[in-house]
Design an enzyme around this catalytic site. Structure first.
Site, PDB file in Angstrom:
ATOM      1  N   HIS A   1       0.879  -1.136  -0.054  1.00 50.61           N
ATOM      2  CA  HIS A   1       0.212   0.075   0.255  1.00 50.61           C
ATOM      3  C   HIS A   1       0.952   1.128   0.001  1.00 50.61           C
ATOM      4  CE1 HIS A   1      -3.672  -1.807   1.793  1.00 50.61           C
ATOM      5  NE2 HIS A   1      -3.361  -2.420   0.697  1.00 50.61           N
TER       6      HIS A   1
ATOM      7  N   GLU B   1       0.592   4.114   1.959  1.00 48.41           N
ATOM      8  CA  GLU B   1       1.020   4.269   3.155  1.00 48.41           C
ATOM      9  C   GLU B   1       2.126   3.635   3.721  1.00 48.41           C
ATOM     10  OE1 GLU B   1      -3.452   4.967   2.895  1.00 48.41           O
ATOM     11  OE2 GLU B   1      -1.861   3.114   2.208  1.00 48.41           O
TER      12      GLU B   1
ATOM     13  N   CYS C   1      -6.185   1.202   5.473  1.00 49.00           N
ATOM     14  CA  CYS C   1      -6.791   0.043   5.848  1.00 49.00           C
ATOM     15  C   CYS C   1      -6.243  -0.336   7.170  1.00 49.00           C
ATOM     16  CB  CYS C   1      -6.083  -1.012   4.927  1.00 49.00           C
ATOM     17  SG  CYS C   1      -4.507  -1.524   5.317  1.00 49.00           S
TER      18      CYS C   1
END
Length: 157
Positions: free
Chosen positions: A78, A80, A106
């Site tokens: 991801h 992030e 998430c």
């Protein structure tokens, strides 16, 4: 009219997301301290591994608590996660930073954010699979703001 700092950095998130190598999410992330960019991240495979754009998706079926079945591509990291890893790789502390991202992080990303010292998250849209991200971040005293109360959809398979 000049954009606010939040709008400015969210616009940069879109530019960072254009580097994503998985066409399903096209998610990006920018981490900022005192209006200065510390690091960025986008959805992509780990260094040296094949990208979805090159070899296709690695889709896995996932069932939500409500019984909804979704497909997630597990080939990529991801945005992030990539931003946090880049900061760690280059010795950049994240204490007191703001993370701007395409969508609400998430659960796993929220736990990493809580552990990394980031103090604020600004997301353009909500996460498509729902999550307990707000509770995780609140318990770590991380402020979260969702700019558009819209669920981010995925393109592709």
């Amino acid at each position: 009219m000049r954009p606010s700092w939040d709008d400015y950095f969210l616009d940069l998130v879109d530019q960072v997301a254009s580097r994503a190598t998985c066409d399903r999410g096209k998610s990006g992330c920018v981490v900022v301290r005192n209006k200065r960019i510390i690091c960025t991240g986008y959805v992509g495979s780990p260094s040296g591994m094949p990208h979805c754009d090159e070899v296709g998706h690695d889709l896995k079926r996932v069932m939500d608590d409500d019984g909804t079945v979704r497909q997630h591509c597990v080939r990529t990291v991801h945005a992030e996660q990539n931003a946090i890893v880049q900061a760690a790789r280059y010795g950049l502390p994240l204490d007191g930073t703001t993370m701007y991202c395409s969508m609400e992080p998430c659960r796993v990303c929220a736990m990493l954010i809580a552990s990394s010292g980031i103090s604020r998250v600004v997301a353009r849209r909500r996460y498509h699979a729902g999550s307990d991200t707000p509770e995780i971040l609140a318990s770590a005293a991380v402020e979260i703001e969702i700019v558009e109360d819209v669920v981010q959809g995925y393109e592709g398979p």
